[in-house]
Design an enzyme around this catalytic site. Structure first.
Site, mmCIF file in Angstrom:
data_model
loop_
_atom_site.group_PDB
_atom_site.id
_atom_site.type_symbol
_atom_site.label_atom_id
_atom_site.label_comp_id
_atom_site.label_asym_id
_atom_site.label_seq_id
_atom_site.Cartn_x
_atom_site.Cartn_y
_atom_site.Cartn_z
ATOM 1 N N ASP A 67 0.858 -1.191 0.000
ATOM 2 C CA ASP A 67 0.000 0.000 0.000
ATOM 3 C C ASP A 67 0.891 1.236 0.000
ATOM 4 O OD1 ASP A 67 -1.830 1.992 0.345
ATOM 5 O OD2 ASP A 67 -2.756 1.153 2.150
ATOM 6 N N ASN A 73 -7.450 4.116 -0.612
ATOM 7 C CA ASN A 73 -8.030 2.892 -0.056
ATOM 8 C C ASN A 73 -9.543 2.978 -0.023
ATOM 9 O OD1 ASN A 73 -5.428 2.129 0.192
ATOM 10 N ND2 ASN A 73 -5.330 2.223 2.433
ATOM 11 N N GLY A 91 -5.650 -2.449 0.374
ATOM 12 C CA GLY A 91 -5.015 -1.161 0.093
ATOM 13 C C GLY A 91 -3.832 -1.167 -0.869
ATOM 14 N N HIS A 177 -16.074 -12.313 -18.840
ATOM 15 C CA HIS A 177 -17.250 -11.961 -18.034
ATOM 16 C C HIS A 177 -17.076 -10.581 -17.422
ATOM 17 C CE1 HIS A 177 -14.242 -14.049 -15.463
ATOM 18 N NE2 HIS A 177 -14.470 -13.008 -14.680
ATOM 19 N N ASP A 236 -21.714 -13.820 -18.259
ATOM 20 C CA ASP A 236 -20.856 -14.321 -19.328
ATOM 21 C C ASP A 236 -21.074 -13.544 -20.622
ATOM 22 O OD1 ASP A 236 -18.930 -16.554 -19.642
ATOM 23 O OD2 ASP A 236 -20.243 -17.076 -21.324
ATOM 24 N N ARG A 264 -1.895 -11.556 -19.677
ATOM 25 C CA ARG A 264 -2.282 -12.873 -19.195
ATOM 26 C C ARG A 264 -3.795 -12.935 -19.360
ATOM 27 N NH1 ARG A 264 -6.062 -15.000 -15.260
ATOM 28 N NH2 ARG A 264 -5.182 -16.830 -14.242
ATOM 29 N N ASP A 266 -7.339 -14.389 -18.875
ATOM 30 C CA ASP A 266 -8.063 -15.210 -17.921
ATOM 31 C C ASP A 266 -9.019 -16.169 -18.632
ATOM 32 O OD1 ASP A 266 -8.812 -15.613 -15.076
ATOM 33 O OD2 ASP A 266 -10.768 -14.876 -15.742
ATOM 34 N N HIS A 270 -12.875 -20.841 -21.396
ATOM 35 C CA HIS A 270 -14.287 -20.473 -21.297
ATOM 36 C C HIS A 270 -14.739 -19.450 -22.325
ATOM 37 C CE1 HIS A 270 -14.702 -22.922 -17.725
ATOM 38 N NE2 HIS A 270 -13.503 -22.475 -17.384
ATOM 39 N N GLU A 294 -4.873 -18.660 -19.464
ATOM 40 C CA GLU A 294 -5.087 -19.569 -18.338
ATOM 41 C C GLU A 294 -6.113 -20.627 -18.722
ATOM 42 O OE1 GLU A 294 -7.575 -20.221 -14.373
ATOM 43 O OE2 GLU A 294 -8.164 -18.923 -16.027
ATOM 44 N N HIS A 364 -2.585 -17.835 -7.393
ATOM 45 C CA HIS A 364 -3.678 -17.372 -6.547
ATOM 46 C C HIS A 364 -4.874 -18.313 -6.536
ATOM 47 C CE1 HIS A 364 -4.431 -16.293 -10.614
ATOM 48 N NE2 HIS A 364 -5.605 -15.758 -10.361
ATOM 49 N N ASP A 365 -4.832 -19.369 -7.336
ATOM 50 C CA ASP A 365 -5.935 -20.333 -7.349
ATOM 51 C C ASP A 365 -5.534 -21.678 -6.754
ATOM 52 O OD1 ASP A 365 -7.651 -18.487 -8.654
ATOM 53 O OD2 ASP A 365 -6.822 -19.041 -10.599
ATOM 54 N N ASP A 408 -8.166 -20.331 -1.868
ATOM 55 C CA ASP A 408 -8.549 -18.939 -2.053
ATOM 56 C C ASP A 408 -9.568 -18.599 -0.976
ATOM 57 O OD1 ASP A 408 -10.177 -16.796 -2.875
ATOM 58 O OD2 ASP A 408 -10.771 -17.731 -4.745
ATOM 59 N N ARG A 412 -3.858 -15.680 -0.703
ATOM 60 C CA ARG A 412 -3.716 -14.316 -1.229
ATOM 61 C C ARG A 412 -3.549 -13.317 -0.087
ATOM 62 N NH1 ARG A 412 -8.985 -14.517 -5.313
ATOM 63 N NH2 ARG A 412 -8.306 -16.312 -6.552
HETATM 64 C C1 NOJ Z 1 -9.285 -17.751 -13.200
HETATM 65 C C2 NOJ Z 1 -8.638 -16.847 -12.229
HETATM 66 O O1 NOJ Z 1 -7.299 -17.143 -12.060
HETATM 67 C C3 NOJ Z 1 -9.465 -16.955 -10.982
HETATM 68 O O2 NOJ Z 1 -8.838 -16.393 -9.870
HETATM 69 C C4 NOJ Z 1 -10.754 -16.289 -11.298
HETATM 70 O O3 NOJ Z 1 -11.616 -16.394 -10.212
HETATM 71 C C5 NOJ Z 1 -11.435 -16.923 -12.484
HETATM 72 N N1 NOJ Z 1 -10.536 -17.171 -13.569
HETATM 73 C C6 NOJ Z 1 -12.561 -16.056 -12.988
HETATM 74 O O4 NOJ Z 1 -12.060 -14.835 -13.431
HETATM 75 C C1 NOJ Z 2 -13.855 -15.644 -5.676
HETATM 76 C C2 NOJ Z 2 -12.475 -15.681 -6.207
HETATM 77 O O1 NOJ Z 2 -11.635 -15.101 -5.263
HETATM 78 C C3 NOJ Z 2 -12.353 -14.941 -7.509
HETATM 79 O O2 NOJ Z 2 -11.077 -15.175 -8.056
HETATM 80 C C4 NOJ Z 2 -13.406 -15.379 -8.473
HETATM 81 O O3 NOJ Z 2 -13.449 -14.517 -9.559
HETATM 82 C C5 NOJ Z 2 -14.763 -15.446 -7.859
HETATM 83 N N1 NOJ Z 2 -14.746 -16.168 -6.635
HETATM 84 C C6 NOJ Z 2 -15.770 -16.036 -8.804
HETATM 85 O O4 NOJ Z 2 -17.063 -15.544 -8.499
HETATM 86 CA CA CA Z 3 -3.752 2.237 -1.242
HETATM 87 CA CA CA Z 4 -17.792 -17.662 -21.604
#
Ligand code: NOJ
Ligand code: NOJ
Ligand code: CA
Ligand code: CA
Length: 720
Positions: A67, A73, A91, A177, A236, A264, A266, A270, A294, A364-365, A408, A412
């Site tokens: 931050d 914030n 933040g 989305h 979507d 990158r 996402d 999909h 991804e 992060h997933d 998750d 994170r």
């Molecule tokens: C994959 C991302 O890495 C994840 O964190 C996210 O929730 C979904 N796609 C949807 O955006």
């Molecule tokens: C929570 C996750 O943290 C995020 O990455 C994802 O986009 C949503 N769930 C999906 O609704």
């Molecule tokens: Ca900040």
């Molecule tokens: Ca789609």
């Protein structure tokens, strides 16, 4: 000879008695030195946005890094100043990243690229369970930045600060989305509303412009189901809608204009592949940057559609097969080095450009690689592996601080600190520069040289450049390594890691045998040889897909100082610039398809052949092909084939499909979204395929002229 070798060994032993003298013992001193940026400006990250092979990426969840400006914030229920409720904003912002760029935390580690979470404006809602959009995946305006991270000006300042330190900037981009929505409740969150630089375009309920799919949520049962239904509850977007198509292609230009170096993408699994290919053509036609998608794969999962995407969309992928296997072998202990070696060789087979796929060990997933309470050796070993493997390594923020957290959002948490003396930090610091100085790491092949359940010794090789890496994952037992063969030339080699992970030095005899050595428990060692002169070797051609006339960059070694020639297929490319390690050319007017690229020096020495370069017919647009009344037998599927390369050039083995028939249209109607050349009259037919058995549609070819811009659909009846 024998005598000389003995003497050599004796002196080796004597010299290794003291650390001070051991610094002198390598006859090739650069074998062990950690070189900073060298004298080739084209190898500096920021001068080459279409090649990441020499880079090390650092993945940042912006809100969770630093931050640097408390004034931005978020207020109220969006924010938690105690940084304990992981569903809220903490933040972190552009200024925080700028501070860490400027204080050298990233560059001293050897990081040459950052990948930041999606920077665009997100929804402001707080869900009943406290969830917020801190992660950036709940967009509302793709042309604005999230004010919690700062202003667009702050973002540009960050890009400039990064570039000043030779660090590239990659943004996450999630055009699949907008945000969570409920089809029965327009006041749920922000109803998935999409804005165009502040102006409302539409929302999920009462969707008069048909911006979104309204097919319910996916059960992940098929690719089609995952594309055209909602991912979880996320509204979507329909990329065949011309408003959405041009909005997204304009939005990415807003970010490309800030000077970013990579994207990158996402959730590429999909979105329709056809639309994504047309999106990549837009990016490459505007300001080309390295792009990786991804496509999530679970442990042990592999999918031919995943490699088909990496080979045909114009985009690389995050290498989930690699990541999941490294986790099994080095984290979870449910597979061994043979499993890892087999994934290394099968991915090298399946991906046409395996060095362009992005490797990682956690993100992060996923559960963080470091298990709470466990010793930190596994992370150290996985880092050595990833930094010296084929593919572009991406390191998740905090892995170098051994942060822990399962699932998750526990994976994170706020960055725990910026300690530059952790072993992990020092390992990255030692190995990251090798990606620039030893092209075997950036561009080389991989060969297994010695293996058992616990030990993997592999060699990377590019021309005469070599790196040999040994990893012993057994933290209790050492192994005696004898008869390992290497391409390293005769000599003594110091461990590039300097013993940081218990590694040893080696010597190599004139036959290429490594002298017997003991690999200590949990040890990793890296031995490197950089050739002083090179015959011409192409390592990379970027961007990986282009229209004739576009300028692309060829990187490698030994091209020579004076201009030679370059062939695309059998046509000579016009040279834009020429240097020993980098040549820029205009893609000649060859017929579209996967072709070979090769180079000849001014003195006529021929390079290796760089295979499967993807040349397009021309500018791409996304068209939905629909065929009614195509009744099939069990096992038969409908495909599309036609007279342009994008439709397989009448080659039924390259026909597009299997077409879909469950969601947007239902059997016996079949549909498929395809990237085709713009403004072109094309001939096509549908075929039925069952394994190798092909049944052609009868009658004349269908004839259709594609739009010069935007999207379209063409609907015909199957001709019996
Ligand atoms: C994959 C991302 O890495 C994840 O964190 C996210 O929730 C979904 N796609 C949807 O955006
Ligand atoms: C929570 C996750 O943290 C995020 O990455 C994802 O986009 C949503 N769930 C999906 O609704
Ligand atoms: Ca900040
Ligand atoms: Ca789609």
């Amino acid at each position: 000879m024998h005598k000389k070798l003995k003497k050599f060994k004796l002196s080796y032993m004597l010299f290794s008695l003291t650390v001070a003298i051991s610094m002198l013992f390598s006859p090739l001193s650069y074998n062990s030195k950690t070189l900073a940026a060298d004298s080739y400006p084209q190898d500096a990250s920021v001068n080459n946005k279409v090649n990441f092979n020499t880079d090390v990426i650092y993945q940042i969840v912006i809100d969770r890094f630093s931050d640097g400006d408390t004034s931005n914030n978020p207020k109220g229920g969006l924010y938690d100043s105690t940084k304990t409720n992981l569903k809220k904003y903490f933040g972190g912002d552009w200024q925080g990243i700028i501070n860490k760029i400027n204080d050298g935390y990233l560059s001293d580690m050897g990081i040459t690229a950052i990948w930041v979470s999606q920077p665009v404006e997100n929804i402001y809602s707080v869900f009943p369970d406290g969830s917020t959009s801190y992660h950036g995946y709940w967009a509302r305006d793709f042309k604005k930045t999230n004010p919690a991270f700062g202003s667009m000006k702050d973002f540009k300042n960050m890009v400039n600060a990064a570039h000043a330190k030779n660090i590239k900037v990659v943004i996450d981009f999630a055009p699949n989305h907008t945000s969570p929505a409920d089809r029965d409740n327009s006041s749920y969150a922000e109803n998935g509303r999409l804005y165009d630089n502040g102006n409302l375009i539409g929302g999920y309920t009462n969707d008069t412009k048909k911006l979104f799919h309204h097919n319910g949520g996916t059960d992940f049962s098929s690719i089609e189901d995952g594309i055209y239904r909602n991912l979880y509850d996320l509204a979507d977007l329909d990329h065949q809608n011309s408003i959405v198509d041009s909005y997204m292609k304009d939005a990415i230009k807003v970010w490309l204009d800030t000077g970013i170096d990579g994207i990158r993408m996402d959730a590429v699994k999909h979105m329709p592949q056809g639309w994504q290919k047309s999106f990549m053509d837009t990016v490459y036609g505007y300001k080309p940057v390295f792009t990786f998608g991804e496509w999530f794969l679970g442990q042990g999962e592999s999918d031919p559609k995943n490699s088909y995407f990496a080979n045909n969309s114009g985009m690389s992928l995050l290498d989930f097969r690699y990541a999941q296997k490294v986790r099994q072998v080095l984290r979870d202990g449910n597979d061994n080095m043979y499993g890892l070696d087999s994934v290394i060789s099968s991915t090298a087979n399946d991906y046409e450009h395996v060095n362009d796929q992005v490797t990682f060990i956690d993100n992060h997933d996923m559960d963080r690689f470091q298990k709470s309470g466990a010793n930190t050796k596994n992370v150290d070993e996985a880092l050595v592996l990833t930094l010296t493997s084929r593919g572009v390594p991406a390191i998740y923020y905090g892995t170098e601080q051994y942060m822990t957290g399962n699932g998750d959002p526990n994976n994170r948490a706020m960055m725990s600190g910026f300690n530059k003396t952790t072993n992990a930090y020092k390992i990255i610091q030692k190995l990251a520069p090798l990606r620039k100085t030893n092209p075997a790491i950036a561009y080389g092949t991989t060969q297994q040289r010695w293996i058992n359940n616990d030990v993997y010794i592999y060699e990377r090789k590019f021309g005469n450049n070599v790196a040999l890496v040994a990893i012993n994952k057994n933290q209790l037992s050492s192994y005696n390594i004898s008869n390992a063969i290497t391409a390293l030339p005769q000599g003594n080699y110091k461990d590039v890691l300097g013993g940081l992970v218990s590694g040893n030095n080696i010597s190599v005899d004139s036959k290429g045998t490594v002298s017997t050595f003991t690999l200590a428990p949990g040890a990793c060692a890296v031995w490197s040889y950089v050739a002083t002169s090179n015959s011409p070797m192409i390592g990379n051609v970027g961007n990986p897909m282009a229209e004739p006339g576009e300028i692309v960059t060829i990187d490698g070694r030994g091209f020579g100082a004076t201009k030679g020639s370059v062939l695309f297929g059998n046509k000579t490319a016009s040279i834009v610039s020429w240097s020993d390690r980098q040549v820029k050319v205009k893609v000649p007017n060859v017929s579209a398809g996967k072709i070979n690229v090769s180079l000849k020096t001014s003195s006529g020495i021929q390079s290796n052949i760089f295979e499967n370069y993807d040349v397009l017919t021309g500018k791409q647009v996304s068209v939905r092909f629909v065929v009614n009344n195509a009744n099939t037998q069990l096992g038969e599927n409908v495909y599309l084939v036609g007279d342009v390369n994008e439709l397989g050039s009448w080659d039924t083995s390259k026909a597009l499909g299997a077409m879909y028939n469950q969601v947007e249209y239902k059997y016996p109607t079949w549909y498929f979204d395809v990237s085709v050349p713009a403004g072109k009259t094309i001939n096509f037919k549908f075929i039925k395929k069952n394994g190798s058995k092909v049944t052609w549609e009868s009658g004349n070819n269908h004839v259709y002229t594609t739009p010069t811009n935007s999207t379209d659909s063409v609907i015909v009846d199957w001709q019996n």
